[in-house]
Structures are given as C-alpha cells and as structure tokens.
Write a protein that holds these residues in place. Structure first.
Motif, PDB file in Angstrom:
ATOM      1  N   VAL A 164      -8.890   4.373   7.162  1.00 18.77           N
ATOM      2  CA  VAL A 164      -8.176   4.639   8.413  1.00 18.77           C
ATOM      3  C   VAL A 164      -6.884   3.826   8.408  1.00 18.77           C
ATOM      4  CG1 VAL A 164      -8.242   4.406  10.921  1.00 18.77           C
ATOM      5  CG2 VAL A 164     -10.299   5.123   9.683  1.00 18.77           C
ATOM      6  N   LEU A 165      -5.766   4.524   8.572  1.00 19.52           N
ATOM      7  CA  LEU A 165      -4.449   3.873   8.546  1.00 19.52           C
ATOM      8  C   LEU A 165      -3.845   3.725   9.932  1.00 19.52           C
ATOM      9  CD1 LEU A 165      -2.987   5.857   5.529  1.00 19.52           C
ATOM     10  CD2 LEU A 165      -4.134   3.632   5.494  1.00 19.52           C
ATOM     11  N   GLY A 166      -4.297   4.540  10.864  1.00 22.64           N
ATOM     12  CA  GLY A 166      -3.780   4.485  12.220  1.00 22.64           C
ATOM     13  C   GLY A 166      -4.568   5.433  13.095  1.00 22.64           C
TER      14      GLY A 166
ATOM     15  N   LEU B 223       3.700   7.311   9.643  1.00 23.85           N
ATOM     16  CA  LEU B 223       2.372   7.626  10.182  1.00 23.85           C
ATOM     17  C   LEU B 223       2.387   7.786  11.698  1.00 23.85           C
ATOM     18  CD1 LEU B 223       0.122   5.281   8.036  1.00 23.85           C
ATOM     19  CD2 LEU B 223       0.349   7.755   7.863  1.00 23.85           C
ATOM     20  N   GLY B 224       3.146   6.933  12.374  1.00 19.14           N
ATOM     21  CA  GLY B 224       3.253   7.055  13.827  1.00 19.14           C
ATOM     22  C   GLY B 224       3.816   8.406  14.217  1.00 19.14           C
ATOM     23  N   LYS B 225       4.816   8.850  13.485  1.00 20.87           N
ATOM     24  CA  LYS B 225       5.425  10.160  13.745  1.00 20.87           C
ATOM     25  C   LYS B 225       4.398  11.270  13.562  1.00 20.87           C
ATOM     26  CE  LYS B 225       9.266  13.103  12.496  1.00 20.87           C
ATOM     27  NZ  LYS B 225       9.473  14.017  11.450  1.00 20.87           N
ATOM     28  N   ARG B 226       3.664  11.208  12.471  1.00 24.07           N
ATOM     29  CA  ARG B 226       2.648  12.246  12.222  1.00 24.07           C
ATOM     30  C   ARG B 226       1.554  12.230  13.283  1.00 24.07           C
ATOM     31  NH1 ARG B 226       0.771  12.863   6.301  1.00 24.07           N
ATOM     32  NH2 ARG B 226      -0.377  14.546   7.320  1.00 24.07           N
ATOM     33  N   LEU B 227       1.129  11.034  13.680  1.00 23.80           N
ATOM     34  CA  LEU B 227       0.105  10.939  14.718  1.00 23.80           C
ATOM     35  C   LEU B 227       0.616  11.477  16.057  1.00 23.80           C
ATOM     36  CD1 LEU B 227      -1.391   7.484  13.779  1.00 23.80           C
ATOM     37  CD2 LEU B 227      -2.718   9.604  14.021  1.00 23.80           C
ATOM     38  N   LEU B 228       1.859  11.137  16.407  1.00 23.44           N
ATOM     39  CA  LEU B 228       2.398  11.607  17.684  1.00 23.44           C
ATOM     40  C   LEU B 228       2.648  13.113  17.647  1.00 23.44           C
ATOM     41  CD1 LEU B 228       3.246  11.097  20.559  1.00 23.44           C
ATOM     42  CD2 LEU B 228       5.480  10.322  19.722  1.00 23.44           C
ATOM     43  N   GLU B 229       3.167  13.636  16.540  1.00 18.41           N
ATOM     44  CA  GLU B 229       3.355  15.093  16.434  1.00 18.41           C
ATOM     45  C   GLU B 229       2.029  15.816  16.630  1.00 18.41           C
ATOM     46  OE1 GLU B 229       7.167  15.358  13.380  1.00 18.41           O
ATOM     47  OE2 GLU B 229       5.140  15.322  12.541  1.00 18.41           O
ATOM     48  N   ASP B 230       0.986  15.313  15.996  1.00 16.91           N
ATOM     49  CA  ASP B 230      -0.342  15.899  16.135  1.00 16.91           C
ATOM     50  C   ASP B 230      -0.818  15.824  17.582  1.00 16.91           C
ATOM     51  OD1 ASP B 230      -3.141  16.657  14.900  1.00 16.91           O
ATOM     52  OD2 ASP B 230      -3.501  14.869  16.130  1.00 16.91           O
TER      53      ASP B 230
ATOM     54  N   MET C 217       0.851  -1.165   0.000  1.00 18.94           N
ATOM     55  CA  MET C 217       0.000   0.000   0.000  1.00 18.94           C
ATOM     56  C   MET C 217       0.901   1.233   0.000  1.00 18.94           C
ATOM     57  SD  MET C 217      -2.951   0.970   2.745  1.00 18.94           S
ATOM     58  CE  MET C 217      -3.598  -0.666   2.620  1.00 18.94           C
ATOM     59  N   ASN C 218       0.819   2.042  -1.016  1.00 17.92           N
ATOM     60  CA  ASN C 218       1.662   3.212  -1.142  1.00 17.92           C
ATOM     61  C   ASN C 218       0.817   4.460  -0.931  1.00 17.92           C
ATOM     62  OD1 ASN C 218       3.714   4.943  -1.646  1.00 17.92           O
ATOM     63  ND2 ASN C 218       3.846   4.526  -3.842  1.00 17.92           N
ATOM     64  N   LYS C 219       0.983   5.066   0.196  1.00 15.60           N
ATOM     65  CA  LYS C 219       0.215   6.263   0.529  1.00 15.60           C
ATOM     66  C   LYS C 219       1.147   7.468   0.506  1.00 15.60           C
ATOM     67  CE  LYS C 219      -3.450   3.896   1.448  1.00 15.60           C
ATOM     68  NZ  LYS C 219      -4.504   3.840   0.493  1.00 15.60           N
ATOM     69  N   GLN C 220       0.733   8.516  -0.164  1.00 18.29           N
ATOM     70  CA  GLN C 220       1.497   9.751  -0.189  1.00 18.29           C
ATOM     71  C   GLN C 220       1.159  10.546   1.069  1.00 18.29           C
ATOM     72  OE1 GLN C 220       3.793  10.489  -2.527  1.00 18.29           O
ATOM     73  NE2 GLN C 220       3.356   8.484  -3.377  1.00 18.29           N
ATOM     74  N   HIS C 221       2.183  11.121   1.696  1.00 23.56           N
ATOM     75  CA  HIS C 221       1.958  11.897   2.923  1.00 23.56           C
ATOM     76  C   HIS C 221       0.958  13.028   2.710  1.00 23.56           C
ATOM     77  CE1 HIS C 221       4.634  10.119   5.856  1.00 23.56           C
ATOM     78  NE2 HIS C 221       5.482   9.897   4.880  1.00 23.56           N
ATOM     79  N   LYS C 222       0.987  13.661   1.539  1.00 23.46           N
ATOM     80  CA  LYS C 222       0.081  14.784   1.295  1.00 23.46           C
ATOM     81  C   LYS C 222      -1.374  14.335   1.235  1.00 23.46           C
ATOM     82  CE  LYS C 222       1.060  14.434  -3.547  1.00 23.46           C
ATOM     83  NZ  LYS C 222       0.431  14.538  -4.720  1.00 23.46           N
ATOM     84  N   ASP C 223      -1.620  13.054   0.953  1.00 18.21           N
ATOM     85  CA  ASP C 223      -2.976  12.533   0.868  1.00 18.21           C
ATOM     86  C   ASP C 223      -3.516  12.098   2.225  1.00 18.21           C
ATOM     87  OD1 ASP C 223      -2.887  12.888  -1.894  1.00 18.21           O
ATOM     88  OD2 ASP C 223      -2.152  10.850  -2.237  1.00 18.21           O
ATOM     89  N   ILE C 224      -2.671  12.079   3.232  1.00 19.18           N
ATOM     90  CA  ILE C 224      -3.063  11.615   4.565  1.00 19.18           C
ATOM     91  C   ILE C 224      -3.405  12.818   5.425  1.00 19.18           C
ATOM     92  CG2 ILE C 224      -2.287  10.435   6.648  1.00 19.18           C
ATOM     93  CD1 ILE C 224      -0.453   8.767   4.754  1.00 19.18           C
ATOM     94  N   ILE C 225      -4.575  12.756   6.037  1.00 16.86           N
ATOM     95  CA  ILE C 225      -4.948  13.807   6.974  1.00 16.86           C
ATOM     96  C   ILE C 225      -5.161  13.195   8.350  1.00 16.86           C
ATOM     97  CG2 ILE C 225      -5.968  15.269   5.175  1.00 16.86           C
ATOM     98  CD1 ILE C 225      -8.725  14.446   6.348  1.00 16.86           C
ATOM     99  N   ILE C 226      -4.987  14.013   9.343  1.00 15.82           N
ATOM    100  CA  ILE C 226      -5.236  13.593  10.724  1.00 15.82           C
ATOM    101  C   ILE C 226      -6.393  14.428  11.232  1.00 15.82           C
ATOM    102  CG2 ILE C 226      -4.294  13.394  13.045  1.00 15.82           C
ATOM    103  CD1 ILE C 226      -1.535  13.020  11.718  1.00 15.82           C
ATOM    104  N   ARG C 227      -7.380  13.738  11.763  1.00 18.98           N
ATOM    105  CA  ARG C 227      -8.594  14.395  12.246  1.00 18.98           C
ATOM    106  C   ARG C 227      -9.141  13.631  13.440  1.00 18.98           C
ATOM    107  NH1 ARG C 227     -12.287  10.749  10.946  1.00 18.98           N
ATOM    108  NH2 ARG C 227     -12.356   9.772   8.884  1.00 18.98           N
ATOM    109  N   ASP C 228     -10.160  14.197  14.068  1.00 20.73           N
ATOM    110  CA  ASP C 228     -10.823  13.509  15.167  1.00 20.73           C
ATOM    111  C   ASP C 228     -11.479  12.226  14.651  1.00 20.73           C
ATOM    112  OD1 ASP C 228     -10.157  15.473  17.025  1.00 20.73           O
ATOM    113  OD2 ASP C 228     -12.017  16.586  16.710  1.00 20.73           O
ATOM    114  N   ALA C 229     -11.453  11.199  15.470  1.00 18.57           N
ATOM    115  CA  ALA C 229     -12.078   9.925  15.117  1.00 18.57           C
ATOM    116  C   ALA C 229     -13.594  10.083  15.071  1.00 18.57           C
ATOM    117  CB  ALA C 229     -11.691   8.845  16.116  1.00 18.57           C
TER     118      ALA C 229
END
Length: 180
Positions: free
Chosen positions: A69-71, A103-110, A1-13
C-alpha cells in the motif's frame, strides 16, 4: 522506491491494507499538518473509521503496487445534516517514501470519478494550514477553487494554523437538480 505507474492499481481498501494505512496516517499525525490529531489512533480505531465511511456509502480506496500500500483516499460526508448529502470531503494520504510521484493525483482522480458516478455534486478539500502550499497548489491543479480560509482555527506544533477550503463541482454540480 521506484514504482512504475503501470504497476500501481487503485482499488477498494481491504482489511489487510489497514496496518499500512495506519502507518501512513500516523506519520502525518506526528510530522504533518494534514491531520490535526496529536496522537496516532490505534489500528482498531482506523478500521472503525474506514468501516464508518464505507457503511455510510462512501468510497475508501488504496493505491497498491503488488501487495504494498503506497497511499489511500476516501470521501466522507462534508457535514452530517441532510442538506449536505450531495457534498463530500476528500482525504488523501501518500506514504512519505513515495511522495511527489503522482500517486496523490491518481488517487484524487479516482475519487473524483467514483464520487461523480455516485451522484455527488460537490467535493470539498479542507487543507490543514495556509502554509501547506503543496496541498493547496495540488488541489488547484486538480481543478479545485479556493473558496475560503478560516484563520487560526487549529493549534498544533506550538502554533496557530488556518484551515483552507477548496471546492470542486462534480458532474452537473449545481446546474441541475439531483436525482433522489
């Protein structure tokens, strides 16, 4: 599965995310040491847990690409006593198929930004097992300091496991008094 970082958003569940969140968590329960549960909880239980976190005023976030949902990550009370009210414990889970993609890094930064904005002062990571070097190193790269190991406190997969504690100061940390 190849996901581009720009296509991934972090939002409330959202409610519609919870089935995939349950699947991600169930995989860790059955195959990993991030959770010391032995049986995956039901979807209803996962929803109750999310609701308890959000109703207590803590963030519960997801990383999504489109509708997938990826994480997910959330912060919760480190301990229930009022003296701990400025300290949160983090939890981060990433789908097995998209591990090691940042993804873990992006989730933790958020989560760090969100909790800092909410005036929390300390974040604790409780890593399941001292052999979980990937998680320990990840938290250290994110600025956490290892502050302790509780030896042989858990038992899973027919062996004793340690609990590793790591800590990150948020915002002013202990340099100033909190605003109540």
């Amino acid at each position: 599965m190849n996901k581009q970082h720009k296509d991934i958003i972090i939002r409330d569940a959202r409610d519609e995310d919870m089935l995939t969140i349950r699947e991600i968590y169930a995989f860790q329960v059955l195959h990993g040491v991030s959770s010391w549960e032995e049986e995956p909880p039901s979807l209803e239980e996962i929803i109750l847990r999310r609701d308890a976190v959000t109703h207590a005023g803590y963030p519960y976030r997801v990383a999504v690409c489109g509708d997938e949902v990826l994480g997910y990550s959330y912060a919760s009370a480190y301990r229930p006593r009022p003296g701990y009210r400025y300290t949160v414990e983090n939890s981060i889970y990433v789908a097995d198929a998209v591990q090691r993609m940042g993804l873990g890094k992006r989730l933790l930064e958020d989560l760090i930004v969100t909790c800092t904005e909410m005036n929390f002062r300390q974040m604790i990571a409780v890593v399941g097992d001292s052999e979980n070097i990937m998680s320990i190193d990840f938290h250290k790269k994110m600025g956490f300091q290892q502050v302790g190991i509780i030896k042989s406190i858990g038992y899973k997969f027919d062996r004793w496991m340690d609990s590793v504690l790591l800590q990150l100061q948020l915002g002013d940390g202990d340099k100033t008094l909190p605003d109540d």
